[in-house]
Design a protein around this motif. Structure first.
Motif, mmCIF file in Angstrom:
data_model
loop_
_atom_site.group_PDB
_atom_site.id
_atom_site.type_symbol
_atom_site.label_atom_id
_atom_site.label_comp_id
_atom_site.label_asym_id
_atom_site.label_seq_id
_atom_site.Cartn_x
_atom_site.Cartn_y
_atom_site.Cartn_z
ATOM 1 N N GLU A 49 0.839 -1.165 -0.008
ATOM 2 C CA GLU A 49 -0.020 -0.008 -0.203
ATOM 3 C C GLU A 49 0.802 1.207 0.046
ATOM 4 O O GLU A 49 1.826 1.369 0.529
ATOM 5 C CB GLU A 49 -0.942 -0.067 1.129
ATOM 6 C CG GLU A 49 -1.923 -1.027 1.441
ATOM 7 C CD GLU A 49 -2.628 -1.117 2.781
ATOM 8 O OE1 GLU A 49 -2.357 -0.147 3.413
ATOM 9 O OE2 GLU A 49 -3.232 -2.060 2.880
ATOM 10 N N TYR A 50 0.394 2.262 -0.510
ATOM 11 C CA TYR A 50 0.896 3.580 -0.449
ATOM 12 C C TYR A 50 1.062 4.049 1.040
ATOM 13 O O TYR A 50 -0.014 3.703 1.952
ATOM 14 C CB TYR A 50 0.163 4.578 -1.211
ATOM 15 C CG TYR A 50 0.589 4.515 -2.758
ATOM 16 C CD1 TYR A 50 1.833 4.851 -3.335
ATOM 17 C CD2 TYR A 50 -0.345 3.886 -3.622
ATOM 18 C CE1 TYR A 50 2.068 4.636 -4.599
ATOM 19 C CE2 TYR A 50 -0.177 3.829 -5.158
ATOM 20 C CZ TYR A 50 0.930 4.171 -5.508
ATOM 21 O OH TYR A 50 1.272 3.993 -6.886
ATOM 22 N N ASN A 51 2.073 4.834 1.282
ATOM 23 C CA ASN A 51 1.991 5.408 2.531
ATOM 24 C C ASN A 51 1.012 6.643 2.489
ATOM 25 O O ASN A 51 1.226 7.781 1.939
ATOM 26 C CB ASN A 51 3.476 5.897 3.091
ATOM 27 C CG ASN A 51 3.543 6.609 4.194
ATOM 28 O OD1 ASN A 51 2.403 6.915 5.106
ATOM 29 N ND2 ASN A 51 4.592 7.489 4.667
ATOM 30 N N MET A 52 -0.084 6.522 3.302
ATOM 31 C CA MET A 52 -1.270 7.483 3.297
ATOM 32 C C MET A 52 -1.304 8.249 4.829
ATOM 33 O O MET A 52 -2.411 8.449 5.174
ATOM 34 C CB MET A 52 -2.593 6.954 2.907
ATOM 35 C CG MET A 52 -2.417 6.579 1.437
ATOM 36 S SD MET A 52 -2.316 7.867 0.239
ATOM 37 C CE MET A 52 -3.805 8.653 0.147
ATOM 38 N N ARG A 53 -0.143 8.210 5.564
ATOM 39 C CA ARG A 53 -0.262 8.547 6.811
ATOM 40 C C ARG A 53 0.760 9.875 6.837
ATOM 41 O O ARG A 53 1.426 9.876 8.252
ATOM 42 C CB ARG A 53 0.065 7.412 7.853
ATOM 43 C CG ARG A 53 -0.716 6.255 7.630
ATOM 44 C CD ARG A 53 -0.767 5.310 8.705
ATOM 45 N NE ARG A 53 -1.652 4.158 8.440
ATOM 46 C CZ ARG A 53 -3.009 3.925 8.861
ATOM 47 N NH1 ARG A 53 -3.408 5.199 9.358
ATOM 48 N NH2 ARG A 53 -3.792 2.969 8.545
ATOM 49 N N HIS A 54 0.987 10.645 6.017
ATOM 50 C CA HIS A 54 1.816 11.821 6.208
ATOM 51 C C HIS A 54 0.850 12.838 7.115
ATOM 52 O O HIS A 54 -0.222 12.415 7.289
ATOM 53 C CB HIS A 54 2.019 12.525 4.909
ATOM 54 C CG HIS A 54 2.980 11.508 3.979
ATOM 55 N ND1 HIS A 54 2.603 10.386 3.219
ATOM 56 C CD2 HIS A 54 4.363 11.660 3.853
ATOM 57 C CE1 HIS A 54 3.495 9.917 2.630
ATOM 58 N NE2 HIS A 54 4.681 10.601 3.064
ATOM 59 N N LYS A 55 1.405 13.873 7.322
ATOM 60 C CA LYS A 55 0.835 14.882 8.198
ATOM 61 C C LYS A 55 -0.535 15.591 7.170
ATOM 62 O O LYS A 55 -1.610 15.481 7.944
ATOM 63 C CB LYS A 55 1.573 16.102 8.307
ATOM 64 C CG LYS A 55 1.261 17.217 9.363
ATOM 65 C CD LYS A 55 2.277 18.267 9.357
ATOM 66 C CE LYS A 55 1.801 19.309 10.340
ATOM 67 N NZ LYS A 55 2.636 20.421 10.758
ATOM 68 N N LYS A 56 -0.318 15.629 6.059
ATOM 69 C CA LYS A 56 -1.465 15.967 5.309
ATOM 70 C C LYS A 56 -2.024 15.159 4.020
ATOM 71 O O LYS A 56 -1.157 14.491 3.648
ATOM 72 C CB LYS A 56 -1.238 17.351 4.761
ATOM 73 C CG LYS A 56 -0.956 18.497 5.638
ATOM 74 C CD LYS A 56 -0.902 19.935 5.026
ATOM 75 C CE LYS A 56 -0.644 21.089 5.846
ATOM 76 N NZ LYS A 56 -0.690 22.254 5.332
ATOM 77 N N ARG A 57 -3.533 15.150 3.963
ATOM 78 C CA ARG A 57 -3.686 14.223 2.691
ATOM 79 C C ARG A 57 -2.917 14.880 1.588
ATOM 80 O O ARG A 57 -2.684 14.086 0.647
ATOM 81 C CB ARG A 57 -5.338 14.351 2.632
ATOM 82 C CG ARG A 57 -5.634 13.587 1.457
ATOM 83 C CD ARG A 57 -5.762 12.011 1.741
ATOM 84 N NE ARG A 57 -6.636 11.624 2.628
ATOM 85 C CZ ARG A 57 -6.710 10.675 3.461
ATOM 86 N NH1 ARG A 57 -5.373 10.170 3.426
ATOM 87 N NH2 ARG A 57 -7.383 10.293 4.275
ATOM 88 N N GLY A 58 -2.996 16.080 1.231
ATOM 89 C CA GLY A 58 -2.452 16.613 -0.011
ATOM 90 C C GLY A 58 -3.207 17.735 -0.482
ATOM 91 O O GLY A 58 -4.495 17.993 -0.141
ATOM 92 N N MET A 59 -2.937 18.252 -1.747
ATOM 93 C CA MET A 59 -3.571 19.130 -2.494
ATOM 94 C C MET A 59 -4.567 18.638 -3.398
ATOM 95 O O MET A 59 -4.354 17.683 -4.186
ATOM 96 C CB MET A 59 -2.562 20.100 -3.201
ATOM 97 C CG MET A 59 -1.648 20.828 -2.331
ATOM 98 S SD MET A 59 -0.660 21.730 -3.305
ATOM 99 C CE MET A 59 -1.252 23.019 -4.170
ATOM 100 N N ALA A 60 -5.945 19.159 -3.657
ATOM 101 C CA ALA A 60 -6.797 18.718 -4.652
ATOM 102 C C ALA A 60 -7.234 20.253 -5.364
ATOM 103 O O ALA A 60 -7.792 21.045 -4.781
ATOM 104 C CB ALA A 60 -8.022 18.231 -4.088
ATOM 105 N N ILE A 61 -6.908 19.838 -6.499
ATOM 106 C CA ILE A 61 -7.012 21.386 -7.436
ATOM 107 C C ILE A 61 -8.157 20.985 -8.659
ATOM 108 O O ILE A 61 -8.000 19.963 -9.099
ATOM 109 C CB ILE A 61 -5.944 21.697 -8.368
ATOM 110 C CG1 ILE A 61 -4.528 21.782 -7.438
ATOM 111 C CG2 ILE A 61 -5.844 23.095 -8.976
ATOM 112 C CD1 ILE A 61 -4.756 22.668 -6.082
#
Length: 294
Positions: A49-61
């Motif tokens: 699995e991808y590491n989806m436990r960073h501090k933020k989900r990320g940007m959605a544009i």
């Protein structure tokens, strides 16, 4: 009866005027070269699995196009419903959502370069959605058309190292041609009811991309002027209901199923046979992607 380019037959129980398409004329391309860089691997090399436990989900544009400076392009009534639905859905998944309305090609590329040059080190992934008119390989800004590859090329590993090894998701609501998808009747069946020894890894520069098109190459994409496009309606519904229960490819399979099978998503009129639609998923993901709660 509407013109073929607009395509306005009935969307399920909706009136025929409520459905239209996102098709239109061709364009040009530009070449782009990538210089090699070294990026930090954000996930264990052998992880499923991808590491989806960073501090933020990320940007959605979200690039939302309703009105155009091009005389041959009609305004896309209903796209603001899509945009709001998508914005709310992505915020519930903890994305930092930014919406851009009716940008020119130059302004789009300026924004894309700004995003690519940002630091995504603490982000799980990136998501970009484009809602516009289009045809095979091209999509429209307010003032002209451009190739879709001119958007995602900025997020390859050499160009955006802090997104290397992370999912880059693109959701495209636009026609890919001027053909209509027909339908076929199916009868029911009787049964219906290893150790990593290397400290440095090499990955393809186009790895970890997923591009979900609202329709298959060469075909119309239908949009209801009251409810929004068939694809975005189904995408948002599945993300809201199943993002915590299924990985992204399973979820998108259910999106395809909804668009293809739901009676609300078929055009119908007395003058024309029923028309259907099927989304098209292009994936270069190398691991499963789950939207875990943060």
């Amino acid at each position: 009866m509407s013109s073929p380019i607009e395509g306005t037959p009935i969307d399920g129980n909706a009136e025929s005027k409520n459905d239209t398409t996102d098709a239109l004329p061709g364009g040009m391309t530009r070449n782009h070269s990538n210089a090699a860089r070294v990026a930090r691997m954000p996930t264990e090399w052998n992880a499923f699995e991808y590491n989806m436990r960073h501090k933020k989900r990320g940007m959605a544009i979200i690039f939302n196009h309703e009105h155009f400076d091009i005389s041959s392009l009609n305004s896309r009534t209903g796209t603001n419903v899509d945009c709001e639905n998508l914005r709310h859905t992505l915020e519930t998944l903890q994305f930092d959502v930014v919406v851009h309305k009716d940008l020119s090609e130059a302004d789009i590329h300026q924004e894309i370069r700004k995003i690519a040059n940002s630091d995504h080190s603490e982000h799980d992934c990136l998501l970009i959605s484009i809602l516009s008119h289009g045809e095979l390989g091209y999509i429209y800004a307010k003032d002209t058309h451009y190739r879709l590859e001119n958007i995602w090329k900025y997020f390859t590993a050499p160009e955006c190292p802090t997104l290397a090894g992370k999912p880059k998701l693109f959701f495209i609501q636009a026609c890919q041609g001027d053909r209509s998808e027909g339908n076929n009747t199916l009868s029911r069946t009787e049964t219906d009811s290893s150790d990593d020894k290397s400290k440095e890894c090499k990955i393809p520069i186009h790895a970890d991309f997923l591009i979900a098109y609202s329709t298959i190459p060469g075909f119309y994409s239908w949009r209801n002027t009251n409810k929004g496009s068939w694809f975005v309606q189904c995408l948002c519904l599945e993300l809201k209901q199943s993002a915590k229960k299924h990985d992204i490819l399973t979820l998108l399979t259910f999106v395809c199923q909804r668009v293809a099978k739901d009676i609300d998503f078929e055009s119908n009129s007395n003058d024309n046979p029923i028309k259907k639609q099927i989304p098209c998923i292009t994936t270069m993901l190398t691991r499963q992607l789950w939207f875990y709660e943060k």
